[in-house]
Design an enzyme around this catalytic site. Structure first.
Site, PDB file in Angstrom:
ATOM      1  N   ASP A   1      -5.902  10.260   9.459  1.00  0.00           N
ATOM      2  CA  ASP A   1      -4.625   9.687   9.888  1.00  0.00           C
ATOM      3  C   ASP A   1      -4.134  10.259  11.199  1.00  0.00           C
ATOM      4  O   ASP A   1      -4.329  11.434  11.497  1.00  0.00           O
ATOM      5  CB  ASP A   1      -3.559   9.915   8.810  1.00  0.00           C
TER       6      ASP A   1
ATOM      7  N   GLU B   1       0.881  -1.161   0.000  1.00  0.00           N
ATOM      8  CA  GLU B   1       0.000   0.000   0.000  1.00  0.00           C
ATOM      9  C   GLU B   1       0.913   1.203   0.000  1.00  0.00           C
ATOM     10  O   GLU B   1       1.752   1.360   0.886  1.00  0.00           O
ATOM     11  CB  GLU B   1      -0.840   0.008   1.282  1.00  0.00           C
TER      12      GLU B   1
END
Lengths: 405, 273
Positions: free
Chosen positions: B60, B49
Site C-alpha cells: 500500500d 471493500e
C-alpha cells in the site's frame, strides 16, 4: 559437503520453500512471477562452474577469504574455561560477513539482466556491502534505511553515499529495519522489470533464505576445516548472533548434522525479555506469524500486529528471524538465548580491552553468550564465535552510552 | 447465488460497471467508520471493500498506510472489523462486503475461527494481498469450503502462462491491478488496461474489476468502459484524511466520502453511455 541423508537437518527447504512449518512465498501477485524467475536463475547458476568460480575468485582476491580462525588467548584466560576462538568475518572487505552474500547475488542480478539494485539495511553493514558491489559492477543502487538507524549509524551512511548509493531514509513506524524492508518491497513491486532486490539476510520469500544461507555457508565450511587443522577435532560449541540470522545460519549450517557440536544463537534481548516491546528476541519472546514473505517467529501483539522491537544494535533490531532458524529452534538443534543491551556493551568492552579487537554491537551479543557459557566448560574444550562485523560504525553510539563523548 | 454474483448480474443488467469502494475499517474511529460504511450503498457503492488495518501494509501507498495507522491507533482489531460488518448486516442484507488486508492478523486469530466468525458476521469475500496461489492451502481453500469467495489480484506481471493458476481457485470476481506498484499511484495507460481485461476474460467467465489509479469520475467512466467493475480506494481514504481536524473526525468526514462516492457513481453510469 558432508552427507545429507534422509534425517539430515541440512535438506531444507522443500520445493515450496518450507523449512518445516516456516518459510514459504507470502508475497503480492506482482512479485510472484519474479520470485519464480529468480529461483529458476538461481537453480541454474548454482550448478554452473563459471558462476561458482567467479564467486570463489572474488572471495579470495576481493573479500580476502578465507577469514582467519583466531585463538583469543587473553580472553580465554580471562574467562577461565573453554578455549575461545574467533572466526574473523570482521576482517572481510567492507568489515562484515555481508559481502559474502552481496557478491553471490550481484553476479546473479547480472546474469538476470537487471539494471538497478535495491536493498534494505539496519546497521548499514549490508547497505555498505551492497553499495560496494554496485560500485564494482557499475549498477545504480538505492538503499532503504530507517531514519532512526540513519541517525545511529552515521559512518555507514557516509560510506554508502561515497560509494555512489542513494540512501533513502524511511520515517514510517519506528524508522528501523522492518520499516526499511517494507519500503524496499514497495519500490520493488513498482519497478519489477528493471530492479533486483538484494536482500541482506536469510529471510524473506523463498528462494532468499536458501540463497543467502548458501552464500554465507562458506563461514562454517571454512571454520570446520580450520578448526580441524588447528585442534584435530570439532569444536564443542559454536556461537553466533541472530537478527535476521544470515551470519548465524552461515556459521551453523556445516555443523547441523554434528550433534556433538552445541550451537548457540544470541538474540537481541534489549532492555530485557520481560519488557513489552523492549527487545528484539523473536524466538524467545515471539510466536509464529507471516511477514515479509515468510512464516517465522515474529514479535506481535494479540491482534497479529507486528511490534517494532528494540535493540541497542541496529542490525538486530528486527521483529522476525530467518525461517530456517525458526525451524532449528523448534527442532531444538540450536539453542537461542536473549542477550540484553547491557550484556552486549560489557562484551564489547571486554573484547576491545583484552584482544584489541573492537566488535560490532551485533557480534558483541554473540560474545556475551560466550561469556556466559565458556567459564563452565572444561579447559580442554573449545568454543568458536563468529565475529561477524567490526565495531568502527558503533564507536560513536557506544561512546554515548558510556559517557565518553 | 452469492451476494457478489447477484450484484454483478444486477449491474450488468443495468448496463454499467459495478462501483467497488474501499474504505479502511476503523478510520478515523469506530463510530465514524461505521457511519461511512453505512452511507456507502446509498451514495452509489455497489460493493464494499473493507480494509483490515495492518501494521506493515507492504503493498500500500502512503494514504492507505496512514489510514491503517489511524485505525490501529483508535483501537481497531480484526475482531472489531468483524463486529462492524455484523452491525452493518443488521441494516443491509444485500450489499456485498469483501474484507481486504494481509494474512498475519487472520493467521494469528486462527484461520478456522476467523472463517466461522466472518461467515457469521456476513462477510462475502476476502482479498488477502500476501497470499498468492502458491499458498492456497493456507486460507483460500478453507475459505471456499466455508462459502466465502476468495478474490485474487492479477497484475500486469501475471502472464498467460501463469493466469490459469491464478484464476483456478478465484471466485466472486477477478481484481485486475492496473499497474505494477502500490495503491495510490497514477495509472499509466488506459488502452493497456482494456487489452489486459480482454486477456483475462479469455480465461474466465468471472467478472473483472479494475483497480489501482482510479481517482475521478472521468477515470471511473473511462476504465469502466472496459471492465465489469472499478475499484476506488486511495482517494476515499484521502477524503477521510482531508476532513480531519486535529487528527479527529469532523462533521464533514462522512459527507466527504459520501459526496466523492456519489460523483464516482455518476462516472460509472456514464461508462457505457
Amino acid at each position: 559437503m558432508t552427507s545429507t541423508g534422509i534425517n539430515s537437518l541440512r535438506n531444507g527447504p522443500d520445493e515450496e520453500g518450507r523449512f518445516g512449518l516456516y518459510g514459504g512465498r507470502f508475497v503480492a501477485e506482482t512479485l510472484m512471477p519474479l520470485i519464480l524467475d529468480l529461483e529458476a536463475h538461481y537453480r541454474a547458476a548454482k550448478v554452473d562452474p563459471a558462476y561458482l568460480d567467479e564467486i570463489k575468485t572474488l572471495a579470495t582476491h576481493y573479500t580476502g577469504r578465507p577469514s582467519p580462525l583466531y585463538f583469543a588467548e587473553r580472553l580465554t584466560n580471562h574467562l577461565g574455561g573453554a578455549k575461545v576462538w574467533l572466526k574473523r568475518e570482521e576482517l572481510n572487505h567492507t568489515g562484515s560477513h555481508k559481502i559474502n552474500n552481496c557478491l553471490g547475488q550481484i553476479l546473479l542480478a547480472k546474469r538476470m539482466g537487471k539494471t538497478r539494485i535495491i536493498a534494505e539495511t539496519g546497521a548499514g553493514q549490508h547497505g555498505v556491502a551492497t553499495a560496494t558491489v554496485c560500485a564494482k559492477f557499475d549498477l545504480p543502487c538505492t538503499i532503504f534505511m530507517g531514519a532512526t538507524d540513519v541517525e545511529r549509524q552515521k559512518p555507514n551512511v557516509l560510506r554508502m553515499k561515497m560509494l555512489g548509493a542513494e540512501v533513502r531514509p524511511v520515517t514510517a513506524g519506528a524508522g528501523t529495519l522492518k520499516d526499511a524492508m517494507n519500503e524496499a518491497l514497495r519500490d520493488w513491486v513498482t519497478n519489477v522489470d528493471t530492479t533486483y532486490y538484494l536482500i541482506g539476510t536469510a529471510a524473506g520469500p523463498h528462494p532468499y533464505p536458501e540463497m543467502v544461507r548458501d552464500f554465507q555457508s562458506v563461514i562454517g565450511t571454512e571454520l570446520k576445516q580450520q578448526f580441524q587443522e588447528a585442534e584435530g577435532k570439532l569444536p564443542e560449541a559454536v556461537v553466533a548472533c541472530v537478527g535476521g540470522g544470515s551470519n548465524a545460519i552461515g556459521t551453523f549450517h556445516a555443523f547441523l548434522d554434528d550433534p556433538e557440536v552445541k550451537l548457540y544463537g544470541a538474540e537481541a534481548g534489549g532492555h530485557g525479555i520481560d519488557t513489552e516491546n523492549g527487545h528484539a528476541a523473536s524466538m524467545t519472546g515471539g510466536r509464529p506469524g507471516v511477514l515479509h514473505g515468510n512464516r517465522t517467529y515474529l514479535l506481535q501483539d494479540s491482534d497479529g500486529q507486528i511490534l517494532e522491537g528494540h535493540s541497542i544494535s541496529a542490525g538486530l533490531d528486527y521483529p522476525g528471524v530467518g525461517p530456517e532458524h525458526a525451524f532449528l529452534h523448534d527442532s531444538k538443534r540450536v539453542t537461542y538465548a536473549p542477550i540484553t543491551d547491557k550484556e552486549a556493551l560489557d562484551a564489547f568492552q571486554l573484547l576491545t580491552r583484552t584482544e584489541g579487537i573492537i566488535p560490532a554491537l551485533e557480534s558483541a551479543h554473540g560474545l556475551a553468550q560466550v561469556m556466559k557459557i565458556a567459564p563452565a566448560m572444561g579447559k580442554d574444550t573449545s568454543i568458536v564465535l563468529c565475529l561477524s562485523g567490526r565495531g568502527d560504525k558503533d564507536v560513536e553510539s557506544v561512546g554515548n552510552y558510556l559517557g565518553l563523548l | 447465488m452469492s451476494r457478489i454474483e447477484k450484484r454483478f448480474a444486477e449491474c450488468k443488467a443495468a448496463g454499467r460497471p459495478a462501483l467497488v469502494t474501499y474504505v479502511m475499517a476503523g478510520d478515523p474511529d469506530l463510530a465514524t467508520s461505521q457511519a461511512i460504511m453505512e452511507a456507502l450503498p446509498q451514495a452509489g457503492s455497489d460493493i464494499i471493500e473493507f480494509g483490515m488495518p495492518f501494521s506493515d501494509p507492504m503493498a500500500d501507498g502512503v494514504a492507505i498506510q496512514l489510514g491503517g495507522q489511524r485505525a490501529l491507533a483508535a483501537g481497531m482489531t480484526l475482531r472489531g472489523v468483524l463486529g462492524m460488518v455484523e452491525d452493518f448486516r443488521r441494516k443491509d442484507e444485500t450489499t456485498p462486503i469483501v474484507l481486504m488486508g494481509y494474512y498475519n492478523p487472520i493467521y494469528s486469530f486462527g484461520v478456522d475461527r476467523f472463517l466461522a466468525a466472518a461467515k457469521e458476521a456476513g462477510v462475502d469475500g476476502l482479498i488477502i494481498v500476501d497470499l498468492p496461489p502458491e499458498e492456497d492451502a493456507e486460507l483460500c481453500i478453507p475459505a471456499l469450503r466455508a462459502g466465502i469467495n476468495f478474490i485474487r489480484l492479477t497484475t500486469p506481471t501475471t502472464d498467460d502462462r501463469r493466469l490459469p493458476a491464478v484464476l483456478k481457485n478465484t471466485s466472486g470476481f477477478v481484481y485486475y491491478v492496473s499497474m505494477t506498484g502500490i495503491t495510490g499511484a497514477a495509472i499509466k495507460s488506459r488502452a493497456a488496461v482494456g487489452e489486459a481485461v480482454a486477456r483475462i476474460k479469455s480465461h474466465t467467465d468471472l467478472p473483472v474489476a479494475v483497480g489501482f489509479g482510479i481517482k475521478t469520475a472521468e477515470d471511473a467512466a473511462e476504465i469502466g468502459r472496459h471492465s465489469d467493475g472499478i475499484v476506488v480506494g486511495t482517494v476515499l481514504v484521502e477524503a477521510v484524511a482531508g476532513s480531519l481536524v486535529d487528527g479527529k473526525a469532523s462533521d464533514r468526514t462522512v459527507a466527504a466520502v459520501r459526496d466523492l462516492v456519489a460523483s464516482l457513481a455518476g462516472g460509472v453510469k456514464r461508462a457505457r453511455g
